[in-house]
Design an enzyme around this catalytic site. Structure first.
Site, PDB file in Angstrom:
ATOM      1  N   GLY A   1       0.842  -1.186   0.000  1.00 28.36           N
ATOM      2  CA  GLY A   1       0.000   0.000   0.000  1.00 28.36           C
ATOM      3  C   GLY A   1       0.879   1.239   0.000  1.00 28.36           C
ATOM      4  O   GLY A   1       2.033   1.192   0.448  1.00 28.36           O
TER       5      GLY A   1
ATOM      6  N   GLN B   1       2.912  10.011   1.525  1.00 24.12           N
ATOM      7  CA  GLN B   1       4.234   9.366   1.507  1.00 24.12           C
ATOM      8  C   GLN B   1       5.071   9.764   0.287  1.00 24.12           C
ATOM      9  O   GLN B   1       6.273   9.533   0.264  1.00 24.12           O
ATOM     10  CB  GLN B   1       4.085   7.841   1.539  1.00 24.12           C
ATOM     11  CG  GLN B   1       3.480   7.335   2.832  1.00 24.12           C
ATOM     12  CD  GLN B   1       3.380   5.832   2.827  1.00 24.12           C
ATOM     13  OE1 GLN B   1       2.442   5.273   2.289  1.00 24.12           O
ATOM     14  NE2 GLN B   1       4.373   5.164   3.395  1.00 24.12           N
TER      15      GLN B   1
ATOM     16  N   CYS C   1       6.145   0.051   7.371  1.00 22.82           N
ATOM     17  CA  CYS C   1       5.727   1.204   6.581  1.00 22.82           C
ATOM     18  C   CYS C   1       6.909   1.659   5.731  1.00 22.82           C
ATOM     19  O   CYS C   1       8.031   1.763   6.233  1.00 22.82           O
ATOM     20  CB  CYS C   1       5.291   2.330   7.520  1.00 22.82           C
ATOM     21  SG  CYS C   1       4.735   3.807   6.663  1.00 22.82           S
ATOM     22  N   LEU C   2       6.650   1.951   4.462  1.00 21.69           N
ATOM     23  CA  LEU C   2       7.740   2.368   3.567  1.00 21.69           C
ATOM     24  C   LEU C   2       8.389   3.671   4.034  1.00 21.69           C
ATOM     25  O   LEU C   2       9.548   3.923   3.719  1.00 21.69           O
ATOM     26  CB  LEU C   2       7.219   2.516   2.134  1.00 21.69           C
ATOM     27  CG  LEU C   2       6.753   1.207   1.475  1.00 21.69           C
ATOM     28  CD1 LEU C   2       6.144   1.493   0.106  1.00 21.69           C
ATOM     29  CD2 LEU C   2       7.892   0.202   1.352  1.00 21.69           C
TER      30      LEU C   2
ATOM     31  N   HIS D   1      -4.295   0.906   7.572  1.00 22.26           N
ATOM     32  CA  HIS D   1      -2.958   1.517   7.648  1.00 22.26           C
ATOM     33  C   HIS D   1      -2.843   2.698   6.668  1.00 22.26           C
ATOM     34  O   HIS D   1      -2.379   3.780   7.043  1.00 22.26           O
ATOM     35  CB  HIS D   1      -1.900   0.443   7.357  1.00 22.26           C
ATOM     36  CG  HIS D   1      -0.486   0.948   7.342  1.00 22.26           C
ATOM     37  ND1 HIS D   1       0.456   0.536   8.261  1.00 22.26           N
ATOM     38  CD2 HIS D   1       0.150   1.830   6.525  1.00 22.26           C
ATOM     39  CE1 HIS D   1       1.612   1.164   8.009  1.00 22.26           C
ATOM     40  NE2 HIS D   1       1.450   1.940   6.954  1.00 22.26           N
ATOM     41  N   GLU D   2      -3.294   2.485   5.435  1.00 23.36           N
ATOM     42  CA  GLU D   2      -3.176   3.548   4.427  1.00 23.36           C
ATOM     43  C   GLU D   2      -4.139   4.707   4.712  1.00 23.36           C
ATOM     44  O   GLU D   2      -3.789   5.873   4.538  1.00 23.36           O
ATOM     45  CB  GLU D   2      -3.410   2.994   3.018  1.00 23.36           C
ATOM     46  CG  GLU D   2      -2.419   1.917   2.582  1.00 23.36           C
ATOM     47  CD  GLU D   2      -0.963   2.287   2.794  1.00 23.36           C
ATOM     48  OE1 GLU D   2      -0.604   3.477   2.660  1.00 23.36           O
ATOM     49  OE2 GLU D   2      -0.170   1.381   3.134  1.00 23.36           O
TER      50      GLU D   2
ATOM     51  N   HIS E   1      -2.777   7.117   7.080  1.00 22.32           N
ATOM     52  CA  HIS E   1      -1.835   8.086   6.493  1.00 22.32           C
ATOM     53  C   HIS E   1      -2.552   9.357   6.042  1.00 22.32           C
ATOM     54  O   HIS E   1      -2.008  10.451   6.163  1.00 22.32           O
ATOM     55  CB  HIS E   1      -1.126   7.483   5.271  1.00 22.32           C
ATOM     56  CG  HIS E   1       0.100   6.678   5.594  1.00 22.32           C
ATOM     57  ND1 HIS E   1       1.207   7.219   6.203  1.00 22.32           N
ATOM     58  CD2 HIS E   1       0.398   5.380   5.379  1.00 22.32           C
ATOM     59  CE1 HIS E   1       2.143   6.280   6.346  1.00 22.32           C
ATOM     60  NE2 HIS E   1       1.673   5.147   5.854  1.00 22.32           N
TER      61      HIS E   1
HETATM   62 ZN    ZN Z   1       2.651   3.355   5.895  1.00 24.26          ZN
END
Ligand code: ZN
Length: 186
Positions: A45, A50, A98-99, A140-141, A144
């Site tokens: 995701g 991000q 998380c990226l 999770h997304e 963000h």
């Molecule tokens: Zn993340």
């Protein structure tokens, strides 16, 4: 085009993101770039903040989890102006990463089932219910786009142990095998 991923500590990750309209400039290209960026960094995701954009847009492709949940075969979606309108079911723990926060994985407890209202890439309004890992990735997304990161949700003791690591990430003192942008790198 692969976009650099903004790291922990960047203020863009802490904003409540704005809704967008169908006239948002180069939206299709942005969505394509977000998928490309997500695949290149082996994520499931990716949310617009991000990649530095405080807008309510995220993409998911949970098909790498297909082995754990056959329902996730080909589970690829675009979520625009999404709001989780209901969360229910037992809370369960799952180790998230998380990226924007490379090298850290922690157990996060979330509700099992969600209902979400969103627009797809064609700006068609949808309301859908998801559970299990699909719900997990979306939660999770979606967080963000509200300026929330998974490390905010872990237990306070674990969080304290991560203080130094998180500070290092914001300064670029971390190894990631994808392109990143660090807020405090000199
Ligand atoms: Zn993340």
């Amino acid at each position: 085009m692969i976009l650099p991923i903004h790291a922990y500590g960047d203020s863009v990750l802490r904003k409540e993101a704005d809704e967008i309209s169908a006239e948002y400039p180069n939206l299709k290209e942005l969505i394509d770039n977000m998928f490309e960026t997500m695949y290149a960094s082996h994520g499931v995701g990716l949310a617009a903040p991000q990649v530095g954009l405080p807008i309510r847009l995220f993409v998911v492709d949970a098909s790498p989890f297909e082995e754990d949940d056959p329902n996730l075969k080909g589970f690829k979606r675009v979520f625009i102006n999404a709001y989780i309108v209901d969360e229910e079911g037992d809370e369960w723990e799952f180790e998230e990463g998380c990226l924007s926060i490379p090298g850290i994985r922690e157990k996060v407890s979330r509700n099992e089932k969600i209902t979400i209202e969103y627009m797809d890439e064609n700006f068609e309004l949808k309301e859908e219910t998801f559970d299990g890992l699909a719900a997990r990735v979306i939660q999770h997304e979606h967080d963000h786009t509200d300026g929330i990161l998974f490390v905010d949700l872990i237990n306070p003791f674990r969080r304290r142990l991560l203080t130094k690591k998180l500070s290092d990430i914001s300064k670029g003192k971390v190894d990631a095998d994808y392109r990143m942008k660090f807020p405090k790198k000199r």
